[in-house]
Scaffold this motif. Sequence first.
Motif, PDB file in Angstrom:
ATOM      1  N   VAL A   1     -10.617  17.902 -29.994  1.00 21.84           N
ATOM      2  CA  VAL A   1     -11.885  18.538 -29.648  1.00 21.84           C
ATOM      3  C   VAL A   1     -11.774  19.136 -28.252  1.00 21.84           C
ATOM      4  CG1 VAL A   1     -13.273  17.019 -31.115  1.00 21.84           C
ATOM      5  CG2 VAL A   1     -12.935  16.412 -28.738  1.00 21.84           C
ATOM      6  N   LEU A   2     -12.551  20.169 -28.026  1.00 20.91           N
ATOM      7  CA  LEU A   2     -12.621  20.821 -26.725  1.00 20.91           C
ATOM      8  C   LEU A   2     -14.026  20.619 -26.185  1.00 20.91           C
ATOM      9  CD1 LEU A   2     -11.554  22.689 -24.479  1.00 20.91           C
ATOM     10  CD2 LEU A   2     -12.241  24.633 -25.908  1.00 20.91           C
TER      11      LEU A   2
ATOM     12  N   VAL B   1      -9.669  18.606 -23.235  1.00 13.38           N
ATOM     13  CA  VAL B   1      -9.152  18.590 -24.600  1.00 13.38           C
ATOM     14  C   VAL B   1      -8.876  17.135 -24.936  1.00 13.38           C
ATOM     15  CG1 VAL B   1      -7.248  19.281 -26.109  1.00 13.38           C
ATOM     16  CG2 VAL B   1      -8.135  20.886 -24.407  1.00 13.38           C
ATOM     17  N   ARG B   2      -9.539  16.627 -25.975  1.00 14.57           N
ATOM     18  CA  ARG B   2      -9.339  15.242 -26.421  1.00 14.57           C
ATOM     19  C   ARG B   2      -8.588  15.279 -27.750  1.00 14.57           C
ATOM     20  NH1 ARG B   2     -12.391  12.253 -22.991  1.00 14.57           N
ATOM     21  NH2 ARG B   2     -14.251  13.266 -22.150  1.00 14.57           N
ATOM     22  N   LEU B   3      -7.537  14.481 -27.832  1.00 15.31           N
ATOM     23  CA  LEU B   3      -6.654  14.496 -28.998  1.00 15.31           C
ATOM     24  C   LEU B   3      -6.422  13.084 -29.521  1.00 15.31           C
ATOM     25  CD1 LEU B   3      -4.034  16.780 -27.287  1.00 15.31           C
ATOM     26  CD2 LEU B   3      -5.621  17.523 -29.064  1.00 15.31           C
ATOM     27  N   ASP B   4      -6.048  12.991 -30.801  1.00 14.47           N
ATOM     28  CA  ASP B   4      -5.626  11.725 -31.388  1.00 14.47           C
ATOM     29  C   ASP B   4      -4.328  11.976 -32.142  1.00 14.47           C
ATOM     30  OD1 ASP B   4      -5.166   9.326 -32.620  1.00 14.47           O
ATOM     31  OD2 ASP B   4      -7.156   9.139 -33.484  1.00 14.47           O
TER      32      ASP B   4
ATOM     33  N   GLY C   1      -5.466  26.864 -24.932  1.00  7.42           N
ATOM     34  CA  GLY C   1      -5.487  28.321 -24.784  1.00  7.42           C
ATOM     35  C   GLY C   1      -6.898  28.879 -24.715  1.00  7.42           C
ATOM     36  N   VAL C   2      -7.798  28.331 -25.519  1.00  2.00           N
ATOM     37  CA  VAL C   2      -9.200  28.770 -25.488  1.00  2.00           C
ATOM     38  C   VAL C   2      -9.803  28.491 -24.114  1.00  2.00           C
ATOM     39  CG1 VAL C   2     -11.519  28.301 -26.403  1.00  2.00           C
ATOM     40  CG2 VAL C   2      -9.582  28.560 -27.975  1.00  2.00           C
TER      41      VAL C   2
ATOM     42  N   GLY D   1     -10.951  30.867 -18.420  1.00  2.00           N
ATOM     43  CA  GLY D   1     -10.774  30.703 -16.983  1.00  2.00           C
ATOM     44  C   GLY D   1     -11.116  29.315 -16.463  1.00  2.00           C
ATOM     45  N   LEU D   2     -11.072  28.321 -17.339  1.00  2.00           N
ATOM     46  CA  LEU D   2     -11.430  26.964 -16.943  1.00  2.00           C
ATOM     47  C   LEU D   2     -10.195  26.102 -16.698  1.00  2.00           C
ATOM     48  CD1 LEU D   2     -14.205  26.334 -19.610  1.00  2.00           C
ATOM     49  CD2 LEU D   2     -14.547  26.729 -17.162  1.00  2.00           C
ATOM     50  N   PRO D   3     -10.251  25.230 -15.693  1.00  2.00           N
ATOM     51  CA  PRO D   3      -9.175  24.251 -15.556  1.00  2.00           C
ATOM     52  C   PRO D   3      -9.275  23.265 -16.727  1.00  2.00           C
ATOM     53  CG  PRO D   3     -10.901  23.837 -13.934  1.00  2.00           C
ATOM     54  CD  PRO D   3     -11.258  25.111 -14.653  1.00  2.00           C
TER      55      PRO D   3
END
Length: 95
Positions: free
Chosen positions: A23-24, A33-36, A53-54, A59-61
Amino acid sequence: MRTALVTAAEARALLAGREVYGVLEITPGQAVVRLDPAVNPSGTQVAQQVLTGVAQGAGLPVRVEAPAVSCGSAGWSPACCSCCSGAPGSGSCPR
């Protein structure tokens, strides 16, 4: 690929339920970005690239959060363990 606009709590529930690879979460001035990786290491890797990439395109860190998955632990997958020694209980997958 499934995309949806939901609250952060709903997104985390989808991730915890292993219904999505990642999820972003976007907040003012940053993205997480949270991943499993236990869901599907290859799918999670693609999700990380797309979601990062999104966020970068906006332009976000970006900060990436993913729990370590140990071979042989709850949620481990043989695909993940192929990146370490391949034996259950052999250690954490570096991906």
